[in-house]
Design a protein around this motif. Structure first.
Motif, PDB file in Angstrom:
ATOM      1  N   PRO A  90       0.940  -1.240  -0.052  1.00 43.20           N
ATOM      2  CA  PRO A  90      -0.023  -0.079   0.020  1.00 43.20           C
ATOM      3  C   PRO A  90       0.807   1.095   0.031  1.00 43.20           C
ATOM      4  O   PRO A  90       0.445   2.352  -0.365  1.00 43.20           O
ATOM      5  CB  PRO A  90      -0.984  -0.198   1.179  1.00 43.20           C
ATOM      6  CG  PRO A  90       0.007  -1.007   2.227  1.00 43.20           C
ATOM      7  CD  PRO A  90       0.530  -2.073   1.256  1.00 43.20           C
ATOM      8  N   SER A  91       2.268   1.111   0.415  1.00 40.06           N
ATOM      9  CA  SER A  91       2.717   2.430   0.361  1.00 40.06           C
ATOM     10  C   SER A  91       3.339   2.898  -0.989  1.00 40.06           C
ATOM     11  O   SER A  91       3.751   3.988  -0.936  1.00 40.06           O
ATOM     12  CB  SER A  91       4.282   2.100   1.137  1.00 40.06           C
ATOM     13  OG  SER A  91       4.923   1.102   0.353  1.00 40.06           O
ATOM     14  N   SER A  92       2.987   2.095  -2.010  1.00 41.67           N
ATOM     15  CA  SER A  92       3.193   2.439  -3.350  1.00 41.67           C
ATOM     16  C   SER A  92       2.243   3.663  -3.808  1.00 41.67           C
ATOM     17  O   SER A  92       2.401   4.114  -4.759  1.00 41.67           O
ATOM     18  CB  SER A  92       3.188   1.271  -4.527  1.00 41.67           C
ATOM     19  OG  SER A  92       1.916   0.755  -4.309  1.00 41.67           O
ATOM     20  N   TRP A  93       1.098   3.702  -3.098  1.00 41.38           N
ATOM     21  CA  TRP A  93       0.251   4.798  -3.448  1.00 41.38           C
ATOM     22  C   TRP A  93       0.408   6.124  -2.618  1.00 41.38           C
ATOM     23  O   TRP A  93      -0.250   7.241  -2.888  1.00 41.38           O
ATOM     24  CB  TRP A  93      -1.217   4.255  -3.169  1.00 41.38           C
ATOM     25  CG  TRP A  93      -1.636   3.213  -3.787  1.00 41.38           C
ATOM     26  CD1 TRP A  93      -1.594   1.959  -3.599  1.00 41.38           C
ATOM     27  CD2 TRP A  93      -2.279   2.921  -5.071  1.00 41.38           C
ATOM     28  NE1 TRP A  93      -2.007   1.020  -4.402  1.00 41.38           N
ATOM     29  CE2 TRP A  93      -2.606   1.903  -5.377  1.00 41.38           C
ATOM     30  CE3 TRP A  93      -2.861   4.327  -5.969  1.00 41.38           C
ATOM     31  CZ2 TRP A  93      -3.256   1.532  -6.586  1.00 41.38           C
ATOM     32  CZ3 TRP A  93      -3.394   3.865  -7.240  1.00 41.38           C
ATOM     33  CH2 TRP A  93      -3.478   2.560  -7.657  1.00 41.38           C
ATOM     34  N   SER A  99      11.034  14.489  -6.884  1.00 37.60           N
ATOM     35  CA  SER A  99      11.375  14.539  -8.281  1.00 37.60           C
ATOM     36  C   SER A  99      10.543  13.382  -8.931  1.00 37.60           C
ATOM     37  O   SER A  99      10.215  13.445 -10.131  1.00 37.60           O
ATOM     38  CB  SER A  99      12.695  14.457  -8.593  1.00 37.60           C
ATOM     39  OG  SER A  99      13.382  13.013  -7.773  1.00 37.60           O
ATOM     40  N   VAL A 100      10.165  12.224  -8.372  1.00 32.83           N
ATOM     41  CA  VAL A 100       9.239  11.416  -8.516  1.00 32.83           C
ATOM     42  C   VAL A 100       8.231  11.789  -9.057  1.00 32.83           C
ATOM     43  O   VAL A 100       7.526  11.517 -10.121  1.00 32.83           O
ATOM     44  CB  VAL A 100       9.166  10.140  -7.752  1.00 32.83           C
ATOM     45  CG1 VAL A 100       8.308   9.016  -8.007  1.00 32.83           C
ATOM     46  CG2 VAL A 100      10.746   9.310  -7.498  1.00 32.83           C
ATOM     47  N   VAL A 105       4.273  13.830 -13.281  1.00 29.73           N
ATOM     48  CA  VAL A 105       3.323  14.810 -13.743  1.00 29.73           C
ATOM     49  C   VAL A 105       3.763  15.144 -15.236  1.00 29.73           C
ATOM     50  O   VAL A 105       2.862  15.472 -16.153  1.00 29.73           O
ATOM     51  CB  VAL A 105       3.248  16.246 -12.946  1.00 29.73           C
ATOM     52  CG1 VAL A 105       2.679  17.490 -13.492  1.00 29.73           C
ATOM     53  CG2 VAL A 105       2.760  15.636 -11.537  1.00 29.73           C
ATOM     54  N   TYR A 106       5.039  15.260 -15.547  1.00 26.29           N
ATOM     55  CA  TYR A 106       5.527  15.762 -16.682  1.00 26.29           C
ATOM     56  C   TYR A 106       5.510  14.524 -17.628  1.00 26.29           C
ATOM     57  O   TYR A 106       4.942  14.964 -19.014  1.00 26.29           O
ATOM     58  CB  TYR A 106       7.194  15.739 -16.504  1.00 26.29           C
ATOM     59  CG  TYR A 106       7.945  16.046 -18.248  1.00 26.29           C
ATOM     60  CD1 TYR A 106       7.636  17.152 -18.556  1.00 26.29           C
ATOM     61  CD2 TYR A 106       8.273  14.913 -18.587  1.00 26.29           C
ATOM     62  CE1 TYR A 106       8.463  17.772 -19.729  1.00 26.29           C
ATOM     63  CE2 TYR A 106       8.868  15.157 -20.022  1.00 26.29           C
ATOM     64  CZ  TYR A 106       8.904  16.423 -20.418  1.00 26.29           C
ATOM     65  OH  TYR A 106       9.269  16.732 -21.647  1.00 26.29           O
TER      66      TYR A 106
END
Length: 205
Positions: A90-93, A99-100, A105-106
């Motif tokens: 669940p920590s991946s959310w 910068s990640v 967003v980019y």
């Protein structure tokens, strides 16, 4: 050629810092082969997507709303895939302002949103061949940027692969320009054949 062939190292001033890394293990060779296979699969999938994009634009010529639908469906598919793969993590959310997040967003705004929109505009005007022929240039740009930004070593195999890609791009664009010039001569032939057939009809009458 870019991913598999190595050759000699080109000693560039900005890559001297990362030249001390040992990257000649068997696992690295396997990663190069896996990377080449993944690039082939990615090129096939991207070609199918470009063809479907061109077909869809014929019946749905709104590039901006079609781009929104593509991004929405991609977000939904990515969410489902992440739920399956990261079901025990669940920590991946979690979202962190680093910068990640900037990379996410980019990638979503520029690479997906703006990229798909301009791709749709060019598809309507030039066709899918003109769009897909520029896709291999991304590998050349990545290799150059990785050398400058990450300090990765550049081998002669990568340079030769980039040279082949540029030559292939030039040949395809040259062929497309010849195809666009050829229809200008066809109306004359059609008109002459129509005139001959009409003359024969007049004689028969």
């Amino acid at each position: 050629m870019i991913t598999v062939l190595k050759g000699t190292i080109l000693h560039l001033p900005w890559t001297e810092k990362g030249s001390n890394q040992n990257s000649s293990s068997d696992s690295d060779k396997q990663d190069f082969i896996k990377g080449a296979l993944m690039i082939i699969i990615g090129c096939v999938c991207w070609s199918c997507f470009v063809i479907l994009h061109a077909i869809t634009l014929r019946s749905y010529p709104a590039e901006l709303s079609l781009t929104a639908w593509i991004c929405l469906m991609g977000a939904m598919e990515g969410t489902v895939l992440t739920l399956i793969i990261e079901r025990n993590n669940p920590s991946s959310w979690s979202i962190h302002f680093d910068s990640v997040l900037l990379a996410y967003v980019y990638s979503g705004v520029v690479c997906s949103g703006v990229g798909y929109f301009f791709q749709g505009v060019i598809l309507k005007d030039k066709g899918p061949v003109f769009v897909s022929v520029f896709s291999p240039l991304s590998m050349v740009i990545v290799a150059i940027m990785a050398s400058f930004v990450l300090g990765e070593e550049i081998y002669t195999g990568r340079v030769s692969g980039a040279f082949v890609i540029v030559i292939g791009l030039y040949l395809v664009l040259w062929g497309k320009s010849r195809d666009q010039q050829s229809p200008h001569t066809s109306p004359r032939r059609i008109n002459s054949s129509q005139m001959n057939s009409s003359n024969l009809l007049d004689l028969n009458l």
